[in-house]
Design an enzyme around this catalytic site. Structure first.
Site, PDB file in Angstrom:
ATOM      1  N   ASP A 110      46.297  53.795  42.067  1.00  0.00           N
ATOM      2  CA  ASP A 110      46.058  52.222  41.610  1.00  0.00           C
ATOM      3  C   ASP A 110      45.055  51.416  43.208  1.00  0.00           C
ATOM      4  O   ASP A 110      45.685  51.258  43.583  1.00  0.00           O
ATOM      5  CB  ASP A 110      46.727  51.457  40.832  1.00  0.00           C
ATOM      6  CG  ASP A 110      46.930  49.758  40.367  1.00  0.00           C
ATOM      7  OD1 ASP A 110      46.372  50.280  39.612  1.00  0.00           O
ATOM      8  OD2 ASP A 110      46.743  49.201  40.817  1.00  0.00           O
ATOM      9  N   TYR A 115      40.906  43.977  46.528  1.00  0.00           N
ATOM     10  CA  TYR A 115      42.120  44.960  47.111  1.00  0.00           C
ATOM     11  C   TYR A 115      41.600  44.789  48.815  1.00  0.00           C
ATOM     12  O   TYR A 115      42.145  44.553  49.870  1.00  0.00           O
ATOM     13  CB  TYR A 115      43.142  45.875  47.438  1.00  0.00           C
ATOM     14  CG  TYR A 115      44.185  45.219  46.056  1.00  0.00           C
ATOM     15  CD1 TYR A 115      43.967  44.719  45.517  1.00  0.00           C
ATOM     16  CD2 TYR A 115      43.951  46.604  45.095  1.00  0.00           C
ATOM     17  CE1 TYR A 115      44.969  44.488  44.026  1.00  0.00           C
ATOM     18  CE2 TYR A 115      44.987  47.112  44.160  1.00  0.00           C
ATOM     19  CZ  TYR A 115      45.030  45.280  43.507  1.00  0.00           C
ATOM     20  OH  TYR A 115      45.705  45.498  42.689  1.00  0.00           O
ATOM     21  N   LYS A 144      39.732  48.182  39.335  1.00  0.00           N
ATOM     22  CA  LYS A 144      39.307  46.780  38.456  1.00  0.00           C
ATOM     23  C   LYS A 144      38.380  46.448  38.779  1.00  0.00           C
ATOM     24  O   LYS A 144      37.581  46.014  40.677  1.00  0.00           O
ATOM     25  CB  LYS A 144      40.404  45.420  39.150  1.00  0.00           C
ATOM     26  CG  LYS A 144      41.675  46.886  39.036  1.00  0.00           C
ATOM     27  CD  LYS A 144      43.312  46.198  39.270  1.00  0.00           C
ATOM     28  CE  LYS A 144      44.796  46.920  39.089  1.00  0.00           C
ATOM     29  NZ  LYS A 144      44.862  47.263  40.128  1.00  0.00           N
ATOM     30  N   HIS A 177      39.784  42.957  35.969  1.00  0.00           N
ATOM     31  CA  HIS A 177      41.009  42.710  36.760  1.00  0.00           C
ATOM     32  C   HIS A 177      41.655  41.039  36.517  1.00  0.00           C
ATOM     33  O   HIS A 177      43.290  40.658  36.141  1.00  0.00           O
ATOM     34  CB  HIS A 177      40.384  42.855  38.382  1.00  0.00           C
ATOM     35  CG  HIS A 177      41.719  42.506  39.491  1.00  0.00           C
ATOM     36  ND1 HIS A 177      41.707  42.458  40.270  1.00  0.00           N
ATOM     37  CD2 HIS A 177      43.048  41.825  39.209  1.00  0.00           C
ATOM     38  CE1 HIS A 177      42.849  43.153  41.027  1.00  0.00           C
ATOM     39  NE2 HIS A 177      43.771  41.974  40.397  1.00  0.00           N
TER      40      HIS A 177
END
Length: 385
Positions: A110, A115, A144, A177
């Protein structure tokens, strides 16, 4: 236009037949199968996995043809209930963690553009797949769309950036997201002057974002699309204009925040709930001294001692028993393996009943940074707990 349903999409009969054949021919005498999953567990959960498989595959995959036998098997292999998350994994650590996870048997990684580590994850995936002689199709990769790319015309470019960074040609699953938007170019509101670039939630804008997501499926950049951090109110609004039903809604979910109303709504609409922060998000950005610590909860420790496992395994097993795939995160190889061993933890009905009556409500990630003037946690999350 009404969303497509499973009945309207060809291929269900082939999918169910393949699933039945696969599960009926499992050798349950072996500790682990070639996919790194205990065959005994797969056979015991075959009905649930087949159901999730049908929902994930048929709700969001391009509907122009019947899925092949190999595609069916691939989705069965990746229908695990414990995935490897990469949020808050530091540069220099996340690559090694991804490699350790794949070696341990994880099949689902994931990721997210926000990030900030997708290039390292992509390099690690390329290296570990080559090392183990695996193919791209052997792993399930999720990413995302970040909040500054919600304009319909920006969705494709954002996805292409992620695909390039991850060194793949397509994503298995791509999520919005958050349903809250930022102005284009604004990554995160770190300063007071950035507040003007927080646009918040807009039903019409999100409908246009979803149209951009649907275009990704039609172009072959994604196999499936979904959402994250959506309340049932916001999912319902999206479904009013959606052509493709979201495959999943990835949300914070644990015994302190079971969100039964959201779970029921999504199940009724063929949407899988995926759980993040299942262990209480100890590394979250804002941490109050009075915040309850999920893994220190006496009931959870008591169940762990009784079932001869760790508190973390109890929490992950709770998610699996609750019917939701879970997303544990760790850069520690030992804990990565321990998380996967959650499959061997057997919670009894009385354990689940006790956890359902734990008596505490707490959201570890209220996402206050997205709040506009006048927002409260209750109004922001549409009253869901």
């Amino acid at each position: 236009m009404n969303p497509k349903t499973c009945e309207e999409i060809s291929g269900n009969e082939i999918m169910e037949c393949e699933a039945e054949h696969y599960f009926n021919n499992l050798d349950t005498s072996k500790a682990y199968g070639p996919d790194g999953i205990p065959p005994r567990l797969l056979k015991e959960c075959s009905k649930e996995i087949s159901s999730s498989l049908c929902s994930l595959f048929n709700k969001s995959i391009e509907t122009s043809g019947v899925p092949s036998v190999e595609e069916s098997k691939r989705y069965i292999k990746t229908a695990e209930s414990c995935y490897r998350g990469t949020w808050q994994s530091k540069p220099g650590e996340v690559g090694d963690a991804v490699k350790a996870a794949i070696r341990a048997g994880y099949k689902h990684i994931d990721c997210a553009h926000f990030y900030g580590n997708e290039a390292e994850v992509g390099q690690a995936l390329t290296e570990i797949l080559n090392e183990l002689g695996m193919n791209r199709e052997d792993v399930f990769i999720t990413s995302k769309l970040w909040c500054n790319s919600h304009a319909r015309e920006d969705v494709i470019a954002a996805c292409q950036t992620t695909v390039k960074n991850l060194q793949v040609e397509y994503l298995d699953l791509y999520l919005i997201h958050c349903p809250y938007s930022f102005a284009k170019g604004m990554v995160f509101p770190r300063k007071p002057e950035h507040r003007k670039d927080i646009l918040g939630y807009d039903k019409r804008r999100m409908s246009e974002t979803w149209k951009g997501m649907e275009e990704l499926v039609h172009k072959g950049l994604c196999k499936a699309i979904g959402v994250s951090n959506f309340s049932s109110t916001k999912v319902a609004a999206l479904l009013e204009t959606a052509e493709i039903v979201p495959a999943t809604d990835q949300v914070e979910l644990h015994p302190f925040l079971p969100q039964p109303g959201l779970k029921k709504f999504c199940e009724e609409n063929g949407i899988i709930i995926t759980a993040f922060s299942s262990l209480g998000s100890a590394g979250r950005p804002r941490y109050g001294e009075a915040d309850p610590v999920l893994m220190d909860e006496p009931l959870i420790k008591e169940i762990a001692a009784k079932r001869n496992c760790s508190p973390a395994q109890v929490l992950l097993a709770w998610g699996v028993n609750y019917g939701c795939p879970v997303l544990p995160k760790s850069v520690n190889e030992g804990r990565i393996k321990q998380n996967l061993e959650t499959y061997n933890v057997k919670l009894e009905k009385k354990d689940m009943t006790a956890l359902a009556n734990i008596g505490k409500k707490f959201r570890y990630l209220p996402m206050e940074v997205f709040y506009l003037d006048g927002d409260t946690q209750e109004s922001f999350w549409d009253g869901e707990q």
